[in-house]
Design an enzyme around this catalytic site. Structure first.
Site, short mmCIF file in Angstrom:
data_model
loop_
_atom_site.label_atom_id
_atom_site.label_comp_id
_atom_site.label_asym_id
_atom_site.label_seq_id
_atom_site.Cartn_x
_atom_site.Cartn_y
_atom_site.Cartn_z
N ASN A 214 -30.39 40.48 -95.65
CA ASN A 214 -29.54 41.45 -95.94
C ASN A 214 -28.16 40.61 -96.60
O ASN A 214 -28.54 39.36 -96.42
CB ASN A 214 -29.30 42.13 -94.77
CG ASN A 214 -28.85 41.89 -93.74
OD1 ASN A 214 -27.64 41.11 -93.79
ND2 ASN A 214 -29.46 41.99 -92.43
N ALA A 278 -24.27 41.25 -85.40
CA ALA A 278 -25.23 40.71 -86.31
C ALA A 278 -25.95 41.74 -87.12
O ALA A 278 -26.36 42.76 -86.42
CB ALA A 278 -26.46 39.83 -85.76
N ASP A 282 -34.73 44.66 -89.70
CA ASP A 282 -35.42 45.88 -88.98
C ASP A 282 -36.82 45.22 -88.77
O ASP A 282 -37.40 45.60 -87.97
CB ASP A 282 -35.18 47.16 -89.33
CG ASP A 282 -33.96 47.85 -89.33
OD1 ASP A 282 -33.09 47.33 -87.97
OD2 ASP A 282 -33.18 48.21 -89.87
N LYS A 292 -47.12 28.91 -100.29
CA LYS A 292 -46.51 29.57 -101.35
C LYS A 292 -47.20 30.80 -101.92
O LYS A 292 -48.16 30.34 -102.30
CB LYS A 292 -45.59 28.94 -102.39
CG LYS A 292 -44.66 29.81 -103.24
CD LYS A 292 -44.16 28.92 -104.36
CE LYS A 292 -43.42 29.81 -105.26
NZ LYS A 292 -42.73 29.09 -106.16
N PRO A 310 -37.80 42.98 -82.68
CA PRO A 310 -37.33 43.58 -81.51
C PRO A 310 -36.06 44.09 -81.74
O PRO A 310 -35.21 43.57 -82.59
CB PRO A 310 -37.13 42.31 -80.69
CG PRO A 310 -37.23 41.05 -81.48
CD PRO A 310 -38.08 41.64 -82.65
N ASP A 311 -35.47 45.25 -80.74
CA ASP A 311 -34.47 45.84 -80.87
C ASP A 311 -33.55 45.31 -79.96
O ASP A 311 -33.56 45.27 -78.80
CB ASP A 311 -34.48 47.50 -80.41
CG ASP A 311 -33.34 48.20 -80.90
OD1 ASP A 311 -32.07 47.56 -80.37
OD2 ASP A 311 -33.35 49.31 -81.37
N ILE A 312 -32.78 44.06 -80.38
CA ILE A 312 -31.93 43.47 -79.62
C ILE A 312 -30.90 44.30 -78.58
O ILE A 312 -30.80 44.02 -77.65
CB ILE A 312 -31.10 42.23 -80.41
CG1 ILE A 312 -32.23 41.33 -80.98
CG2 ILE A 312 -30.35 41.27 -79.67
CD1 ILE A 312 -31.76 40.32 -81.83
N LEU A 313 -30.28 45.09 -79.33
CA LEU A 313 -29.08 45.71 -78.69
C LEU A 313 -29.85 46.87 -77.62
O LEU A 313 -29.01 46.80 -76.65
CB LEU A 313 -28.13 46.76 -79.90
CG LEU A 313 -27.36 47.49 -79.31
CD1 LEU A 313 -26.11 47.06 -78.62
CD2 LEU A 313 -26.67 48.49 -80.27
N LYS A 347 -29.09 53.87 -78.26
CA LYS A 347 -29.48 52.46 -77.80
C LYS A 347 -28.93 52.29 -76.58
O LYS A 347 -29.09 51.59 -75.71
CB LYS A 347 -28.43 51.47 -78.78
CG LYS A 347 -28.80 51.60 -80.42
CD LYS A 347 -29.98 51.01 -80.44
CE LYS A 347 -30.09 51.02 -82.15
NZ LYS A 347 -31.48 49.96 -82.48
#
Length: 410
Positions: A214, A278, A282, A292, A310-313, A347
Site C-alpha cells: 500500500n 502500520a 490485509d 518470477k 494475521p490481525d495484529i491489532l 478490535k
C-alpha cells in the site's frame, strides 16, 4: 517561534519557489526572518520577493561593501537563533560537508555557531548517489539536522525521494529545533514507560520480484515513535519497508511481511502502550513461487490465491500481556468516523485514530485525525504529522497519569 530570529539560505533549484511560502509561515508564527539568496536561487526567485515577504533586506553577495562595513558576514551568521538552508541542493550540501566557503551562503554556514537545519531537494538519483549519502552523513555527524526529502513526482518527470518537504513540515521541524529542552529537574511525562509503535506498510511477496503493498510512507508512525522517545519513553519501533531515518532514542526492528510484523510485536511485549500505526496488508498470496511469474502470451494473468494475514491489532488486544493502552489507526476513504467507531468495537482497542486517506495523506507530510475512545470523538485540525504525533503522545501521557492517580482504566 515568537521573537526568534531565522537566517534562511535559499539554494538554487526549482523548489526555491517554496521558500517564499516558508518565509510567510515564519512571519505568521511571529519570528523574524532574514534571507540569503544564492546565485542559483536567484534564477528561481527574486530578492525583491523575499524582501517584501520577510520585511528585511535580502543578502546576495559576500562582496557588498556597505553590508560588510555595517554588519559583516560573521555577525550575520551569529545573530540568528537558527540557520535554515531551504532548498539544500546536492551541490550546496557537498560544499557544506567539505567546509568550502566560496560565496556568502557557505561562508555564513562555516562561520556560524548556531544550529543549522538543511532541507534537501534534488533529483532522486542525486539524492541516492553515494556522494550525497556520504555528504549527508558527514553533515549529520557535524551536528547539522538534515531532513528527509519527500517521496513523489518531480519536475524532471521521475518519481522517488528528493522532493522538498512542504513548507508546513519545514516550519514544524524548525519549531522542534527551537523548542526549549525541559528542565532537568522536571520528569519527562513518559519516563519509565515502554511504548511499542508499528509503522509503514508491509510487503507480501507474489514472486521474487513483485509484492502486494500500500502507499503508507511510515512518516506518522515514525513521528509518534520520536515524540514518545522525546517524552522519556523506551520506544520499540517495528517498521515495515521504508527508508526513513530512525528517530533519536528509538530501538528499531525492521520487518517486511505482516507475519514478520506480528512476530516482532509479540517479541516486544510487555509494553505499557501500543500505538499500531502500520498499514498492514490485509491479504497475502497463499503460495509465492521461488521463480518470477511469466506472461504466457494468452493475455490472461496467472491466478493469485489470497489468504488473510494475521490481525495484529485484534490479537494484541486479546493477549494476556495486553498493554494498558492500545491505540489503533484506521485509514479510511469514506464514512471515516463511522468505520473507525466500528473498528474500535470489533478490535477491542482503547482508541482508534482515524484519518481520511482519499487524498495524498499516505505520502504527504500533513494529517487530519479523529481520536475515537469510549467518551466519543475528538477531531483535531489539519497539522503536520510531527504536530499530530506530539498531540497524540501528550494525550497518551495524560491518560496514563490519570490512570495512576485515579485508578481509572485507560
Amino acid at each position: 517561534m515568537l521573537q526568534k530570529r531565522i537566517l534562511l539560505i535559499v539554494g538554487g533549484g526549482i523548489a526555491a519557489y517554496k521558500a517564499c511560502e516558508l518565509v510567510r509561515l515564519i512571519r505568521k508564527a511571529g519570528a523574524d526572518v532574514t534571507c540569503v539568496l544564492t546565485e542559483g536561487g536567484a534564477h528561481f526567485v527574486t530578492a525583491m520577493t523575499l524582501a517584501a515577504l520577510s520585511e528585511n533586506p535580502v543578502h546576495t553577495t559576500l562582496w557588498d561593501l556597505k553590508n560588510e562595513v555595517e554588519m559583516g558576514h560573521i555577525q550575520l551568521s551569529r545573530q540568528a537563533d537558527l540557520v535554515v538552508v531551504c532548498p539544500a541542493t546536492a551541490d550546496l550540501m557537498a560544499r557544506m560537508a567539505a567546509g568550502i566557503a566560496d560565496d556568502l551562503a557557505t561562508t555564513l554556514l562555516l562561520a556560524t555557531d548556531k544550529p543549522v537545519l538543511a532541507v534537501p531537494a534534488m533529483n532522486v538519483r542525486m539524492w541516492q548517489h553515494a556522494a550525497t549519502v556520504r555528504n549527508v552523513a558527514t553533515l549529520r555527524t557535524s551536528g547539522v539536522t538534515v531532513l528527509e526529502p519527500d517521496v513523489g513526482a518531480m519536475a524532471c518527470g521521475e518519481f522517488g525521494p528528493g522532493r522538498l518537504p512542504e513548507p508546513e513540515a519545514v516550519l514544524a521541524a524548525m519549531q522542534a529545533q527551537l523548542a526549549p529542552s525541559p528542565p532537568a529537574s522536571l520528569p519527562l511525562p513518559l519516563a519509565g514507560r515502554h511504548v511499542l509503535v508499528t509503522a509503514g506498510p508491509t510487503h507480501e511477496p507474489i514472486d521474487p520480484v513483485r509484492y502486494i503493498a500500500n502507499r503508507s510512507s511510515g512518516r506518522q508512525g515514525f513521528a509518534i515513535a520520536g515524540a514518545a522517545a522525546a517524552a522519556g519513553a523506551r520506544v520499540t519501533l517495528v517498521a515495515g519497508p521504508v527508508t526513513l531515518p530512525t528517530p533519536p532514542g528509538v530501538t528499531r526492528v525492521d520487518v517486511e511481511t505482516a507475519r514478520e510484523m506480528a512476530a516482532a510485536v509479540q517479541a516486544a511485549l510487555p509494553a505499557d502502550v501500543a500505538v499500531m500505526v502500520a498499514a498492514v496488508a490485509d491479504w497475502r498470496t497463499a503460495d509465492a513461487p521461488a521463480h518470477k511469474l511469466k506472461k504466457d502470451g494468452s493475455g490472461t494473468p496467472p491466478p493469485l490465491a489470497l489468504v488473510e494475514n494475521p490481525d495484529i491489532l485484534a490479537t494484541l488486544c486479546r493477549d494476556p500481556r495486553r498493554p494498558a493502552l492500545v491505540v489503533g489507526f484506521a485509514a479510511e476513504t469514506d464514512d471515516v468516523i463511522a468505520h473507525a467507531v466500528a473498528k474500535r468495537a470489533r478490535k477491542g482497542a482503547d482508541w482508534i485514530v482515524a484519518n481520511d486517506v482519499s487524498g495524498d495523506v499516505m505520502g504527504g507530510t500533513a494529517n487530519t485525525v479523529h481520536i475515537i475512545d469510549a467518551a466519543g470523538v475528538d477531531s483535531l485540525p489539519e497539522m503536520p504529522k510531527d504536530a499530530v504525533a506530539q498531540a497524540i503522545v501528550a494525550r497518551i501521557a495524560a491518560t496514563l497519569a490519570a490512570t495512576i492517580t485515579n485508578g481509572t482504566p485507560a
